[in-house]
Scaffold this active site. Sequence first.
Site, PDB file in Angstrom:
ATOM      1  N   ALA A  45      -3.953   0.570 -61.954  1.00  0.00           N
ATOM      2  CA  ALA A  45      -5.288   0.378 -61.379  1.00  0.00           C
ATOM      3  C   ALA A  45      -6.128   1.650 -61.409  1.00  0.00           C
ATOM      4  O   ALA A  45      -7.359   1.574 -61.496  1.00  0.00           O
ATOM      5  CB  ALA A  45      -5.168  -0.139 -59.948  1.00  0.00           C
ATOM      6  N   ASP A  46      -5.500   2.809 -61.322  1.00  0.00           N
ATOM      7  CA  ASP A  46      -6.272   4.050 -61.373  1.00  0.00           C
ATOM      8  C   ASP A  46      -6.970   4.206 -62.722  1.00  0.00           C
ATOM      9  O   ASP A  46      -8.152   4.552 -62.793  1.00  0.00           O
ATOM     10  CB  ASP A  46      -5.355   5.252 -61.122  1.00  0.00           C
ATOM     11  CG  ASP A  46      -5.166   5.540 -59.643  1.00  0.00           C
ATOM     12  OD1 ASP A  46      -6.061   5.200 -58.851  1.00  0.00           O
ATOM     13  OD2 ASP A  46      -4.117   6.097 -59.274  1.00  0.00           O
ATOM     14  N   ASN A  47      -6.237   3.965 -63.783  1.00  0.00           N
ATOM     15  CA  ASN A  47      -6.841   4.136 -65.111  1.00  0.00           C
ATOM     16  C   ASN A  47      -7.782   3.000 -65.469  1.00  0.00           C
ATOM     17  O   ASN A  47      -8.759   3.207 -66.200  1.00  0.00           O
ATOM     18  CB  ASN A  47      -5.750   4.318 -66.161  1.00  0.00           C
ATOM     19  CG  ASN A  47      -5.134   5.699 -66.087  1.00  0.00           C
ATOM     20  OD1 ASN A  47      -4.138   5.915 -65.416  1.00  0.00           O
ATOM     21  ND2 ASN A  47      -5.754   6.665 -66.750  1.00  0.00           N
TER      22      ASN A  47
END
Length: 398
Positions: free
Chosen positions: A167-169
């Site tokens: 989810a961060d990327n």
Amino acid sequence: MTGPLTGLRVLDIATIIAGPSAAALLGDYGATVVKAELPGSGDGARDFPPHKNGKPLWWKVTNRGKRMITLDLRKPEGAALLLKMLPRFDVLVENFRPGTLDRWGLDKEALWAAQPSLVILRATGFGQTGPYRNRPGFARVFEAMGGLTHLTGEAGGEPMHAGYPVADNVGGLFGAIGVLAALWRRARDPKAPGEEIDLSLTEATLKLLEFLPIEHDQLGTVRQRSGNANQYSAPAAVYRTADGHWVSLAGSTNALFAANCRAIGRADLAADPRFANNSARVAHAAELNGVFAAWCAAHSLSAVLAAFEAAQGTIAPIYGIDQIEADPHLRARQAICDVPDADFGRVRMANVVPRFAGAPCEIRHSGGALGQDNADFYRRDLALDPEHIERLQAAGVI
């Protein structure tokens, strides 16, 4: 400097992964990115493993290509410095909780007073509005509440996270896209006012899942976990070969199904009315996956891949990073490239994606040491005299 964003100037005051990843993508495409961290402690991502000789390897990737300075925005002198810097930048990337910059005297009105056309990317767990706006967030929170974790895992088993903070990327990708959309508006109208981009990382994860809302809205369905079995295409699963390797099969069209059947010597399956189209094949997925699993279990990886290549089927070996590095196609494409590094001479990381034929991109260098560009930036770019810089250092502002 190369790439289609050459000349764009980005100030990255974000931390950890999502915001810095968005800034790094802009840098990949040619933008000049300056990353500002707290003096002394720096970005918490510097503590993320793995490390080699005390040097953070993940950091070197997420902050590739950036100039590194230190700046304490919590102090009035630091906030004033930021406002002095802003006319030199087109984009500001931040991921503080909503209202944090406002409390430091850096609300959007102050930012736009310093740089009227500034694009401000605000990356937070839940966005700038709503009852959860002040909650902290990390990738696993976004994945859990964005629906991704619910879909991942074996049928009837516990929900699972991937072994990487996806989810961060994903948020970084949406952040970079949002900045480019805002810049297009400015390109069409150079007098356009600045833009504020509200990026919720939970909503970015939900957007990745695309059809879940319409399925629930129109059919009342809450999609569940199914392990490696594909819920919208069949046959499609992960199979083990005779020599202990793993392969993944895909292919939803009739033509690809026929090719996959030819690969295992079962062309008759394509003529079976039970498997006449993708919807019918999904209804009989367990039977079809059993046929393909049994065939793969009786053949070595090399035999499986050769058979499917000859039939123009759609199967792939499941690679670890060592196999990715060794793959002849990915080597020919230089999908992983050498990048200059101050600690180890050179390091390898994934190359720029996508490729630009007319304005080729490159990763200039890996993420560097805390404050390594302070002297160059504050003296040359900001034109501060040495005595002023010494006072700021002594006060812990930079």
